[in-house]
Design a protein around this motif. Sequence first.
Motif, PDB file in Angstrom:
ATOM      1  N   PHE A   1     -57.741  17.880   0.559  1.00  0.00           N
ATOM      2  CA  PHE A   1     -57.116  17.841  -0.445  1.00  0.00           C
ATOM      3  C   PHE A   1     -55.897  17.103  -0.206  1.00  0.00           C
ATOM      4  O   PHE A   1     -55.607  15.936  -1.042  1.00  0.00           O
ATOM      5  N   ILE A   2     -55.709  17.044   1.250  1.00  0.00           N
ATOM      6  CA  ILE A   2     -54.052  16.264   1.570  1.00  0.00           C
ATOM      7  C   ILE A   2     -54.828  14.493   0.861  1.00  0.00           C
ATOM      8  O   ILE A   2     -53.888  13.645   0.418  1.00  0.00           O
ATOM      9  N   PHE A   3     -55.720  14.424   1.758  1.00  0.00           N
ATOM     10  CA  PHE A   3     -56.114  13.418   2.208  1.00  0.00           C
ATOM     11  C   PHE A   3     -56.523  12.672   0.242  1.00  0.00           C
ATOM     12  O   PHE A   3     -56.216  11.263   0.830  1.00  0.00           O
ATOM     13  N   THR A   4     -57.296  13.290  -0.357  1.00  0.00           N
ATOM     14  CA  THR A   4     -57.506  12.359  -1.153  1.00  0.00           C
ATOM     15  C   THR A   4     -56.450  12.722  -2.230  1.00  0.00           C
ATOM     16  O   THR A   4     -56.542  11.467  -2.697  1.00  0.00           O
ATOM     17  N   SER A   5     -55.558  13.653  -2.182  1.00  0.00           N
ATOM     18  CA  SER A   5     -54.420  13.345  -2.948  1.00  0.00           C
ATOM     19  C   SER A   5     -53.751  12.049  -3.120  1.00  0.00           C
ATOM     20  O   SER A   5     -52.888  11.515  -2.949  1.00  0.00           O
ATOM     21  N   PHE A   6     -53.866  11.689  -1.140  1.00  0.00           N
ATOM     22  CA  PHE A   6     -53.111  10.092  -1.010  1.00  0.00           C
ATOM     23  C   PHE A   6     -53.617   9.127  -0.829  1.00  0.00           C
ATOM     24  O   PHE A   6     -53.270   7.970  -1.299  1.00  0.00           O
ATOM     25  N   TRP A   7     -54.794   9.182   0.185  1.00  0.00           N
ATOM     26  CA  TRP A   7     -56.008   7.690  -0.375  1.00  0.00           C
ATOM     27  C   TRP A   7     -57.133   7.505  -1.596  1.00  0.00           C
ATOM     28  O   TRP A   7     -57.649   6.697  -1.567  1.00  0.00           O
ATOM     29  N   ALA A   8     -56.984   8.533  -2.823  1.00  0.00           N
ATOM     30  CA  ALA A   8     -57.851   8.315  -3.935  1.00  0.00           C
ATOM     31  C   ALA A   8     -56.137   8.596  -5.378  1.00  0.00           C
ATOM     32  O   ALA A   8     -55.654   9.461  -4.806  1.00  0.00           O
ATOM     33  N   TYR A   9     -57.115   8.956  -5.719  1.00  0.00           N
ATOM     34  CA  TYR A   9     -56.428   8.946  -7.408  1.00  0.00           C
ATOM     35  C   TYR A   9     -56.483  10.741  -8.148  1.00  0.00           C
ATOM     36  O   TYR A   9     -56.722  10.447  -8.909  1.00  0.00           O
ATOM     37  N   LYS A  10     -55.596  10.948  -6.483  1.00  0.00           N
ATOM     38  CA  LYS A  10     -55.402  12.587  -7.151  1.00  0.00           C
ATOM     39  C   LYS A  10     -54.208  13.100  -6.974  1.00  0.00           C
ATOM     40  O   LYS A  10     -53.943  12.650  -5.954  1.00  0.00           O
ATOM     41  N   ILE A  11     -53.300  13.766  -7.674  1.00  0.00           N
ATOM     42  CA  ILE A  11     -51.966  14.305  -7.691  1.00  0.00           C
ATOM     43  C   ILE A  11     -51.959  15.333  -7.183  1.00  0.00           C
ATOM     44  O   ILE A  11     -52.431  16.316  -7.214  1.00  0.00           O
ATOM     45  N   TYR A  12     -51.250  15.819  -5.598  1.00  0.00           N
ATOM     46  CA  TYR A  12     -51.640  16.891  -5.474  1.00  0.00           C
ATOM     47  C   TYR A  12     -49.982  18.143  -5.529  1.00  0.00           C
ATOM     48  O   TYR A  12     -48.954  17.296  -5.649  1.00  0.00           O
ATOM     49  N   TYR A  13     -50.479  18.947  -6.363  1.00  0.00           N
ATOM     50  CA  TYR A  13     -49.328  19.686  -6.948  1.00  0.00           C
ATOM     51  C   TYR A  13     -48.827  21.157  -6.226  1.00  0.00           C
ATOM     52  O   TYR A  13     -48.442  22.013  -7.330  1.00  0.00           O
ATOM     53  N   VAL A  14     -50.538  21.310  -5.637  1.00  0.00           N
ATOM     54  CA  VAL A  14     -50.664  23.227  -5.322  1.00  0.00           C
ATOM     55  C   VAL A  14     -50.172  23.016  -3.971  1.00  0.00           C
ATOM     56  O   VAL A  14     -50.200  23.569  -3.142  1.00  0.00           O
ATOM     57  N   TYR A  15     -48.617  22.879  -4.264  1.00  0.00           N
ATOM     58  CA  TYR A  15     -47.422  23.176  -2.681  1.00  0.00           C
ATOM     59  C   TYR A  15     -47.623  24.154  -2.370  1.00  0.00           C
ATOM     60  O   TYR A  15     -47.041  25.173  -0.915  1.00  0.00           O
ATOM     61  N   GLY A  16     -48.136  25.443  -3.453  1.00  0.00           N
ATOM     62  CA  GLY A  16     -48.221  27.143  -2.539  1.00  0.00           C
ATOM     63  C   GLY A  16     -49.057  26.532  -2.024  1.00  0.00           C
ATOM     64  O   GLY A  16     -48.918  27.345  -0.562  1.00  0.00           O
TER      65      GLY A  16
END
Length: 583
Positions: free
Chosen positions: A461-476
Motif C-alpha cells: 500500500f505504501i509503494f502504491t501510494s508513492f510510485w502509483a497514483y494513490k493518496i495514502y491517508y490511513v495513517y492509523g
Amino acid sequence: MSCVRSLVFDMGHLNINFVIQNGAIRRQYTDKEEVVLWMNTVGPYHNRQETYKYFSLPFCVGTKKTISHYHETLGEALQGVELEFSGLDIKFKDEVMQTTYCEIELDKAKRDAFVYAIKNHYWYQMYIDDLPIWGIVGEADENGEDHYLWTYKKLEIGFNGNRIVDVNLTSEGKVKLVPNTRIAMSYSVKWKKSDVKFEDRFDKYLDPSFFQHRIHWFSIFNSFMMVIFLVGLVSMILMRTLRKDYARYSKEEEMDDMDRDLGDEYGWKQVHGDVFRPSSHPMIFSSLIGSGCQIFSVSFIVIIVAMIEDLYTERGSMLSTAIFVYAATSPVNGYFGGSLYAKQGGRRWIKQMFIGAFLIPAMVCGTAFFINFIAMYYHASRAIPFGTMVAVCCICLFVILPLNLVGTILGRNLSGQPNFPCRVNAVPRPIPEKKWFMEPAVIVCLGGILPFGSIFIEMYFIFTSFWAYKIYYVYGFMMLVLVILCIVTVCVTIVCTYFLLNAEDYRWQWTSFLSAASTAVYVYMYSFYYYFFKTKMYGLFQTSFYFGYMAVFSSSLGIMCGAVGYVGTSAFVRKIYTNVKID
C-alpha cells in the motif's frame, strides 16, 4: 473526452499548499475575483516521477500576463513542483463560453514533440485553488499512424458560498497533428453550486475501496495475531528456560570447587565476563544506533501529525514536515549515540558526533545528488535547484549539527557511565565451536524474515501510494504496523541473542543489530518484485529514481529496526545478568 474526468479519481495523487498572494492566504473569493489556473508538470503516465515543465512541450500561453507572485516551499522544490501561470482569464462565478486563448504554429519540430508525448502517454497536471486537475495531451488512432491533440479544456468548477470545492476537466476538440498548420487552443469555464463542504473537498481524491479493503484489515489482524503469538512464545519459552538456567546456576553455587570443576558448566553465564565487552568498531556502531533511534522518533512523530492533520491536502507538506521533524529530533541521535559510545569507552566523541549527525543526510543527499545528474540530463522538473541544495546544506550545518552536539553532551554526562552488572575480563574468552545454524551470519540472515512478514502487505500500500497514483491517508494503519514491527523485531532479536549467548558467543551487539536490520534486505528484494510485476515503469531516469530512493528507504528502515532490536536486546541482556549471581 469524458474519460479524463475519471482520471481525477483513478490517478488520485495530489500535493496541496496554500496559495500565498501578497503575504496573505487566499481561500475565499469575491465575485469576479481572479482565480488562477496553474500549469504544473507533464510527463509519461507510467513514470510518475519523470515529469517536465508543462511548457517544455510546445503549448502556447494565454493572453493574460500579469499575476501575483507565487512562493514555493522546500518540500515543493524537492518534489519537482513547477507551477507556471497558464495565462487563462478566469474569474470567480464568471462563466466563460468556449474561447480561443492562443494558437500553435505547428512546424515539424513541434509536431514531433507532440507525437513523442502522445506515443508515451503523456498527461499533465494543473491546479485551481490548490485542487489538482489532470488531462491527457492527446491520443493516437487504432493503427498508431495518426496522432491527435486535445485542444479544448472544458472546466467545470464547483463552489460553496465564496469557496471553491470542486474542479473537473473534460478534454475535447480532437485535432489531427499535421505539420505547417495552426492549431487553436480554447477553454471554457462553467460554475456550479455544490453542497460539498470546504473541509471535505479532497475526499473524492481518496480511494477507500483500495486502502480499506478487507485484505488490508486482514493483514493488520494477521500481524496482530503474530505479535500475540510471538510475545507469548518468547515469554513462555524464555521464562521457563531462564528459570531452569537460574536454578542450575544456583545449584552450581552450592557446590564446592572440586564438584564445580568436575561439573559440566555451559550456557550464557559462562560469558558474563565478556558479554559487556565493547563491540567492534564502536564509533560506527554507536552512530548507527543513534541514527536509528532518531529515525524511529521521526517516523512516530510524523505519523502522529499526519493522523491529526490532513497533510495530503497540502503540496509538499509531508516532505517539509519530515525535514523539520528530523532536524528537531537531532538531539535524540546525539543522546543515544553519544551515551552508547561513552559506555563503550570511546574517546573520540567529536568524530562520533559528526558521523552520527551526517550519516543519514549524507546517504540521502548522496543518492539525490546522483539522481539529480540524471534529472538534469533529462531536463526534468525533478532536478533540484541549486538554491534548494544550499538550503538543505544550511539545515544540516546550522540546525542538525548543533542540536546533535547538545544531545551528545547530554548523553555523555547523563547516561554515559558504563554501569554494567558484570565486570569485563581483561582477556577475551575464546569462542567455542558451534553448529552452523548458530553462527552469527546465519542468525542475521534469518532474523529479518518475521519482521518483514509483519509489514510486507503494508509495504504494498505504501509503494502504491508513492510510485502509483494513490493518496495514502490511513495513517492509523501505519501506526499500528510501526508498533507491530517494533514488537516483532524486539522479540526476534531477543530470541536470537539468547541462543547466541547460550552457545557462549558474546558477539551479540552487532548480531542483534544486523539480525533486525536484515529486514531491509527483504524489503529491497520486494521492491524488485514490485517494480517488475506491479508497475510499467521504463527508462533510465525512472529506474534509477526508483531503485535509488528504494535503497535509501530500505537502508533507513533497516537502521531503525536495527536500533530498536538492539535497544530491546540490550535491556534483556542487562536484566538476565543482573539477576544471576556472579563470582
